[in-house]
Design an enzyme around this catalytic site. Sequence first.
Site, PDB file in Angstrom:
ATOM      1  N   ARG A 191       0.957  -1.071   0.055  1.00 25.27           N
ATOM      2  CA  ARG A 191      -0.151   0.007   0.110  1.00 25.27           C
ATOM      3  C   ARG A 191       0.972   1.245  -0.055  1.00 25.27           C
ATOM      4  NH1 ARG A 191      -3.473  -2.643  -1.842  1.00 25.27           N
ATOM      5  NH2 ARG A 191      -5.568  -3.310  -0.773  1.00 25.27           N
ATOM      6  N   ASP A 220       4.452  -0.584  -6.879  1.00 28.37           N
ATOM      7  CA  ASP A 220       3.080  -0.802  -7.432  1.00 28.37           C
ATOM      8  C   ASP A 220       1.969  -0.009  -6.989  1.00 28.37           C
ATOM      9  OD1 ASP A 220       1.634  -2.574  -9.525  1.00 28.37           O
ATOM     10  OD2 ASP A 220       0.956  -3.416  -7.896  1.00 28.37           O
ATOM     11  N   GLU A 239      -2.664   7.693  -4.965  1.00 24.72           N
ATOM     12  CA  GLU A 239      -2.883   6.952  -6.477  1.00 24.72           C
ATOM     13  C   GLU A 239      -4.262   6.978  -6.785  1.00 24.72           C
ATOM     14  OE1 GLU A 239      -1.785   2.808  -5.184  1.00 24.72           O
ATOM     15  OE2 GLU A 239      -3.907   2.302  -5.764  1.00 24.72           O
ATOM     16  N   HIS A 245      -0.754  -0.297  -9.838  1.00 25.16           N
ATOM     17  CA  HIS A 245      -1.454  -1.290  -8.964  1.00 25.16           C
ATOM     18  C   HIS A 245      -1.948  -2.488  -9.800  1.00 25.16           C
ATOM     19  CE1 HIS A 245      -3.502  -1.263  -4.687  1.00 25.16           C
ATOM     20  NE2 HIS A 245      -3.559  -2.409  -5.362  1.00 25.16           N
TER      21      HIS A 245
HETATM   22  P1  NAD Z   1      -1.911 -10.889   5.086  1.00 26.45           P
HETATM   23  O1  NAD Z   1      -2.922 -10.428   5.952  1.00 26.45           O
HETATM   24  O2  NAD Z   1      -1.902 -12.514   4.735  1.00 26.45           O
HETATM   25  O3  NAD Z   1      -0.350 -10.644   5.590  1.00 26.45           O
HETATM   26  C1  NAD Z   1       0.023  -9.378   6.228  1.00 26.45           C
HETATM   27  C2  NAD Z   1       1.365  -9.688   7.299  1.00 26.45           C
HETATM   28  O4  NAD Z   1       1.632  -8.506   7.599  1.00 26.45           O
HETATM   29  C3  NAD Z   1       0.881 -10.624   8.275  1.00 26.45           C
HETATM   30  O5  NAD Z   1       1.569 -11.843   8.562  1.00 26.45           O
HETATM   31  C4  NAD Z   1       0.762  -9.805   9.582  1.00 26.45           C
HETATM   32  O6  NAD Z   1       1.092 -10.352  10.932  1.00 26.45           O
HETATM   33  C5  NAD Z   1       1.732  -8.772   9.118  1.00 26.45           C
HETATM   34  N1  NAD Z   1       1.680  -7.496   9.721  1.00 26.45           N
HETATM   35  C6  NAD Z   1       1.057  -6.722  10.334  1.00 26.45           C
HETATM   36  N2  NAD Z   1       1.269  -5.664  11.038  1.00 26.45           N
HETATM   37  C7  NAD Z   1       2.478  -5.729  10.658  1.00 26.45           C
HETATM   38  C8  NAD Z   1       3.741  -4.650  11.117  1.00 26.45           C
HETATM   39  N3  NAD Z   1       3.303  -3.703  11.699  1.00 26.45           N
HETATM   40  N4  NAD Z   1       4.986  -5.050  10.649  1.00 26.45           N
HETATM   41  C9  NAD Z   1       5.085  -6.029  10.036  1.00 26.45           C
HETATM   42  N5  NAD Z   1       4.245  -7.193   9.544  1.00 26.45           N
HETATM   43  C10 NAD Z   1       3.015  -6.891   9.854  1.00 26.45           C
HETATM   44  O7  NAD Z   1      -1.733 -10.071   3.760  1.00 26.45           O
HETATM   45  P2  NAD Z   1      -1.523 -10.263   2.307  1.00 26.45           P
HETATM   46  O8  NAD Z   1      -2.555 -11.227   1.618  1.00 26.45           O
HETATM   47  O9  NAD Z   1      -0.168 -11.262   2.254  1.00 26.45           O
HETATM   48  O10 NAD Z   1      -1.315  -8.909   1.649  1.00 26.45           O
HETATM   49  C11 NAD Z   1      -0.357  -8.087   2.225  1.00 26.45           C
HETATM   50  C12 NAD Z   1      -0.765  -6.779   1.491  1.00 26.45           C
HETATM   51  O11 NAD Z   1      -0.504  -6.642   0.203  1.00 26.45           O
HETATM   52  C13 NAD Z   1      -2.284  -6.323   1.749  1.00 26.45           C
HETATM   53  O12 NAD Z   1      -2.387  -5.715   2.983  1.00 26.45           O
HETATM   54  C14 NAD Z   1      -2.324  -5.321   0.727  1.00 26.45           C
HETATM   55  O13 NAD Z   1      -2.141  -4.131   1.172  1.00 26.45           O
HETATM   56  C15 NAD Z   1      -1.376  -5.732  -0.229  1.00 26.45           C
HETATM   57  N6  NAD Z   1      -1.788  -6.273  -1.639  1.00 26.45           N
HETATM   58  C16 NAD Z   1      -1.396  -5.705  -2.988  1.00 26.45           C
HETATM   59  C17 NAD Z   1      -1.962  -6.020  -3.867  1.00 26.45           C
HETATM   60  C18 NAD Z   1      -1.569  -5.371  -5.383  1.00 26.45           C
HETATM   61  O14 NAD Z   1      -2.245  -5.701  -6.268  1.00 26.45           O
HETATM   62  N7  NAD Z   1      -0.364  -4.570  -5.370  1.00 26.45           N
HETATM   63  C19 NAD Z   1      -2.862  -7.198  -4.028  1.00 26.45           C
HETATM   64  C20 NAD Z   1      -3.246  -7.636  -2.827  1.00 26.45           C
HETATM   65  C21 NAD Z   1      -2.458  -7.254  -1.577  1.00 26.45           C
END
Ligand code: NAD
Length: 332
Positions: free
Chosen positions: A234, A258, A263, A295
Amino acid sequence: MKVVFFSTQPYDKSFFDRHNERFGFTLEYYETALNEKTVNLLGHTDAVCVFVNDQVNRNVLEQLSKKNINIVALRCAGFNNVDLHAAKALNITLVRVPAYSPYAVAEHTVAMIMTLNRKIHKAYNRVREQNFSLNGLLGFDLNGKTVGIIGTGTIGQVFSQIMTGFGCRVLAYDIHPDPKLSARGVQYASLQELFAQADIISLHCPLNDSTRYLINKETIALMKNGVMLINTSRGALIDTRAVIHALKSGKIGSLGIDVYEQEEHIFFHDLSDQIVKDDTIMRLSSFPNALITSHQGFFTHEALTQIASTTLINLKQLNEGKRCGNEITSQG
Ligand code: NAD
């Protein structure tokens, strides 16, 4: 059941219409984003379906509630654009797609690393201009380098496996370390250790109050000179101005994003015939060692299939008065 979609692109319509043949809902598509003005466009509907840049703040939720619309279905995983407390107070049910092809985002992250490192974006243009020189295209072996992963959830895990396959040492930081990853050779470390040792840093944690501007002037100062920074999570995880400063000084050697903190008025739109007023994104675009994609990490056939299918299943369960496992609560 009637569902109104906001921020719709042609591919959303095509995937949702195809999957809706099994459900028979009435789907109406708006290209505009949901916000305090566009919420007024809504007539009778049972639910709205939104994406990453729709504004689901208190005002919008109050307007939805007044119109008796009590279901907001997010067709994405992240929900930082939603006021969870307001939704709870207004008794609005929120559902999301918690996991859809983590490979899509993890593989896009790797594509960004490979492009920046081997300068494929420059090589592509050079060769088309009959410039076959290699000067300025020097990269490094990924094998043996240290990759720092912040957030080892669904996407971070897949990304860690790919980077281990490249022969990288993988350091990770997560507020909830995963013992499965440690068993696979990932070393959990403090943020400070990760910043100090990583040659490549990739962000895979959610955006919330504790992670906003995680990458800032102070944390950049802890990093190795010439570090590669990748953000496919994000935009507001990084303070873009601090990153621009570090790109100018050479502290950050390359940047792949990305996602971008401003954005919402730029990404997913064709602005090629307009003057872009956001000076920050234009400055970022001017760096030869910065790669920006709009994105598109999630944008694979497999991910769109899962997004459409899970969203419609979520709506079906709520429509039938059943509990939905993908509900978002104010605890997250
Ligand atoms: P997820 O919930 O499976 O994993 C997130 C991880 O971050 C968890 O293990 C959590 O414990 C950890 N976390 C939370 N707070 C934290 C902190 N302060 N410091 C370190 N780690 C912390 O999520 P995911 O499915 O792996 O997705 C991750 C991120 O990717 C989403 O939050 C979303 O913003 C982003 N995303 C981007 C796209 C894209 O198209 N670019 C698509 C999907 C998701």
